[in-house]
Design a protein around this motif. Structure first.
Motif, PDB file in Angstrom:
ATOM      1  N   HIS A   1      -0.613  -6.028   1.006  1.00 57.29           N
ATOM      2  CA  HIS A   1      -1.152  -4.732   0.584  1.00 57.29           C
ATOM      3  C   HIS A   1      -2.450  -4.479   1.343  1.00 57.29           C
ATOM      4  O   HIS A   1      -3.458  -5.129   1.102  1.00 57.29           O
ATOM      5  N   GLU A   2      -2.414  -3.506   2.265  1.00 58.76           N
ATOM      6  CA  GLU A   2      -3.570  -3.277   3.128  1.00 58.76           C
ATOM      7  C   GLU A   2      -4.831  -2.923   2.352  1.00 58.76           C
ATOM      8  O   GLU A   2      -5.938  -3.283   2.739  1.00 58.76           O
ATOM      9  N   LYS A   3      -4.671  -2.193   1.249  1.00 56.86           N
ATOM     10  CA  LYS A   3      -5.849  -1.754   0.489  1.00 56.86           C
ATOM     11  C   LYS A   3      -6.471  -2.904  -0.297  1.00 56.86           C
ATOM     12  O   LYS A   3      -7.680  -3.140  -0.214  1.00 56.86           O
ATOM     13  N   THR A   4      -5.653  -3.624  -1.074  1.00 53.09           N
ATOM     14  CA  THR A   4      -6.225  -4.704  -1.878  1.00 53.09           C
ATOM     15  C   THR A   4      -6.742  -5.844  -1.011  1.00 53.09           C
ATOM     16  O   THR A   4      -7.620  -6.599  -1.434  1.00 53.09           O
TER      17      THR A   4
ATOM     18  N   ARG B   1      -8.664  -5.574   1.270  1.00 55.78           N
ATOM     19  CA  ARG B   1     -10.071  -5.279   1.561  1.00 55.78           C
ATOM     20  C   ARG B   1     -10.982  -5.564   0.375  1.00 55.78           C
ATOM     21  O   ARG B   1     -12.204  -5.563   0.530  1.00 55.78           O
TER      22      ARG B   1
ATOM     23  N   ALA C   1       0.830  -1.201   0.000  1.00 56.46           N
ATOM     24  CA  ALA C   1       0.000   0.000   0.000  1.00 56.46           C
ATOM     25  C   ALA C   1       0.869   1.258   0.000  1.00 56.46           C
ATOM     26  O   ALA C   1       2.038   1.239   0.394  1.00 56.46           O
ATOM     27  N   ARG C   2       0.279   2.364  -0.441  1.00 60.64           N
ATOM     28  CA  ARG C   2       1.006   3.636  -0.523  1.00 60.64           C
ATOM     29  C   ARG C   2       1.506   4.066   0.855  1.00 60.64           C
ATOM     30  O   ARG C   2       2.605   4.569   1.006  1.00 60.64           O
ATOM     31  N   HIS C   3       0.661   3.895   1.871  1.00 60.85           N
ATOM     32  CA  HIS C   3       1.057   4.214   3.241  1.00 60.85           C
ATOM     33  C   HIS C   3       1.103   2.894   4.015  1.00 60.85           C
ATOM     34  O   HIS C   3       0.190   2.575   4.773  1.00 60.85           O
ATOM     35  N   SER C   4       2.173   2.149   3.812  1.00 62.39           N
ATOM     36  CA  SER C   4       2.241   0.775   4.307  1.00 62.39           C
ATOM     37  C   SER C   4       2.643   0.720   5.779  1.00 62.39           C
ATOM     38  O   SER C   4       3.733   1.145   6.158  1.00 62.39           O
TER      39      SER C   4
END
Length: 667
Positions: free
Chosen positions: A439-442, A444, A355-358
């Protein structure tokens, strides 16, 4: 496209599916069509591939057909939005009130971002055009003189959707695209620069070949090579030119000439707007929940909850999570606790996409500060994430972590994390092996499995994988893990062959496979042989499938479905009946030549019988799907699975309910 056309899907989600369709088509051109184009150009010069020209023509015809469906679907969704008092309006529909507001907005927010590029006599115009950015082409006339200017729609610097203020006495809410804001304020943009009596504005987009060659200079660092490769991509060959079908012919010819487009490049007439991938983020401006999919709260693992330490939980027994139904927070907690646990001595992890802000990267840097030995394998060739990964590599290096760039000839695509703790006199390893990225975003929106284990037979081999990445010249043997390019192909084919032998002995023989893509010729051929021997093969394949199922004498014992729903199906799973001694594997690889032979990939056996059964149950729920499952047949018509008199089962919702019930029993 089917999801965008499905009336049962909430209207804003349908609009977002158009964005997903557009994004997928962009990547298809940048990667797949670009390859066909290269083959075609080589054939024209040297011969050797007579299939390239008809294939390119077939692609062009298919895309034109899909584009027409896309435009019709978009127009129908605009009507659906208006029925719910949501108005996506053009510049021609602005009221005086909104027109004044837009001009103020333009001067304050947009004007500083806009620098038109003049087309005529501009030999650098092709190099100046960015890949997959929407441009407005302005045709400005003054008497007999005509000038053309390209205007970049700055959707990467500000939201493409501009919410208009509420107008007194008017119901509903209105949104306007940046494209139309620029059209409306064109005179303001050119004021004081050029005079014109008449102006027309049309949109266009260029898609380039995503492949590139790296410098052969061995003195360059790999980071510098990647940076050069990224620059090269910006000026790489165009493979698609999409333009507003209302664009005048003289403008289209002028642009084609300026951009150096050839007859090989796909020229696609489309609607007024391009870069629909921005619609993936179309906002619910009303706040009405029924316009979107209802939220599904992530589940917590009862096993992790029952222990104060993640390591105690894993030591008790293996833990299996299934995102996004389970919270990805368990993995970030795994790394976070390791960062400050006094007993942890080392952390190893490989990065493909983050993620961008990992939070994971932040925890790794904290671990370095706490004296842990941190090794991170960063894959700099992760397509479309190269630039971000270069920055992560620099940040990790600056923070004191040991950064490795993997094997020169192989992409590192495995999903591994290995943590070593000193427990008394013993050094104990804890491993994570997954099917998806860290990746925290994906996590989800993608479905993926994560296995956490302390099993020595597995963790010792995970350690060997990291050794292989750092020292690929050494010989490694893996008895438990499937590791590409060392043994994955051989072991997969062996397990298929074993089922063939069981079938020939008239014993039960079954294979269940779930992957994103199945295109490897050798695997497909072996599955055909399995079908002909009587092995029952069921597969869930979301993306590319080069196997033709259900053909008598060839593949009559093979059935293939695809499930497309609110979450993107991403796990790679293989289940072999194995004479009643079931084998279940989770893997990072698809059944593609590149994954089996040209990447570092890892698959793990699931040893715990309960976890095996859980995976099998979840696969069966997908096979029972009567709402979102499609049949992948030889014609690839993607017809929905016929429900008949069966009850409705939407497998993603059923999977959540299954896991929720399971976790509640264990808590």
């Amino acid at each position: 496209m089917q999801e965008a056309q499905d009336d049962s899907v909430p209207v804003i989600e349908r609009l977002r599916f158009l964005g997903i369709f557009s994004s997928n088509l962009d990547e298809f051109y940048r990667v797949r069509v670009a390859d066909v184009r290269r083959r075609l150009l080589i054939h024209q010069e040297q011969g050797g591939d007579p299939k390239a020209q008809p294939l390119m023509e077939a692609i062009q015809n298919k895309v034109l057909s899909l584009q027409a469906k896309f435009d019709d679907t978009y127009q129908s969704l605009l009507i659906e939005l208006r029925r719910r008092n949501i108005y996506l309006i053009s510049e021609a529909e602005l009221s005086d009130f909104h027109g004044r507001w837009i001009k103020r907005y333009f001067k304050r927010k947009l004007l500083p971002l806009l620098v038109p590029i003049w087309v005529e006599n501009n030999s650098q115009i092709a190099q100046r055009i960015s890949d997959d950015v929407t441009y407005l082409v302005a045709q400005l006339r003054k008497g007999n003189q005509t000038r053309y200017a390209l205007i970049d729609v700055p959707a990467d610097e500000t939201n493409r959707f501009v919410l208009l203020p509420k107008e007194k006495g008017v119901q509903g809410k209105s949104v306007i695209l940046l494209d139309n804001v620029i059209r409306y304020c064109l005179a303001e943009l050119f004021k004081g620069v050029i005079e014109f009596d008449e102006a027309q504005v049309f949109s266009m987009k260029l898609t380039r070949d995503a492949e590139f060659e790296l410098s052969g200079d061995i003195d360059d660092s790999i980071v510098n090579k990647m940076s050069q490769g990224l620059k090269q991509r910006l000026v790489s060959e165009p493979v698609r030119y999409v333009y507003d079908r209302a664009m005048p012919k003289e403008m289209r010819l002028q642009l084609s000439s300026a951009l150096g487009l050839s007859s090989v490049d796909a020229m696609i007439p489309g609607g007024r707007y391009h870069n629909f991938r921005d619609f993936i983020g179309f906002p619910n401006i009303t706040g009405y929940k029924y316009l979107e999919n209802p939220s599904i709260p992530s589940l917590e693992s009862a096993q992790f909850k029952a222990h104060a330490s993640v390591f105690d939980a894993i030591a008790e027994r293996d833990v299996l999570l299934y995102y996004p139904y389970h919270t990805f927070g368990h993995f970030t907690e795994f790394v976070r606790q390791a960062a400050y646990d006094p007993q942890v001595t080392s952390i190893k992890l490989n990065i493909y996409r983050v993620a961008r802000h990992s939070r994971i990267i932040a925890a790794l840097l904290d671990a370095v500060s706490n004296g842990k030995e941190v090794t991170v394998v960063v894959e700099l060739r992760a397509r479309f994430d190269e630039e971000a990964n270069i920055e992560w590599a620099k940040r990790l290096t600056d923070g004191g972590a040991k950064v490795e760039f993997g094997v020169a000839s192989l992409k590192v695509h495995s999903k591994l994390c290995l943590i070593t703790r000193q427990e008394g006199q013993e050094s104990v390893r804890y491993a994570h092996i997954g099917t998806g990225n860290f990746h925290e975003k994906t996590a989800r929106i993608y479905t993926d499995f994560s296995l956490f284990t302390q099993s020595p037979s597995i963790t010792q081999e995970v350690s060997q994988v990291f050794d292989f990445i750092g020292r690929s010249y050494r010989r490694f043997e893996f008895n438990n893990l499937l590791v590409s390019p060392i043994n994955s192909r051989e072991r997969v084919l062996q397990m298929i062959d074993k089922e063939i032998e069981f079938a020939k002995r008239r014993r039960k023989a079954e294979i269940v496979i779930k992957v994103n893509n199945l295109v490897d010729k050798a695997v497909i051929e072996r599955l055909y042989q399995a079908s002909q021997a009587g092995v029952k093969v069921r597969m869930i394949i979301r993306g590319m499938c080069a196997l033709a199922a259900g053909i008598k004498g060839l593949s009559e014992n093979i059935k293939v479905i695809s499930v497309v729903d609110r979450f993107l199906e991403h796990p790679r799973v293989m289940v072999f009946h194995n004479g009643g001694q079931r084998q279940v594997y989770l893997a990072s690889f698809d059944l593609m030549t590149r994954n089996l032979d040209y990447r570092v990939e890892v698959g793990t056996p699931i040893i715990d019988p309960q976890l095996q059964q859980r995976i099998v149950d979840l696969l069966e729920l997908q096979w029972k799907d009567t709402v979102k499952a499609r049949v992948v047949d030889a014609e690839q018509t993607n017809a929905y699975v016929k429900r008949g008199n069966r009850r409705k089962i939407r497998s993603q919702i059923a999977s959540y309910d299954y896991l929720k019930k399971l976790e509640s029993k264990r808590s």
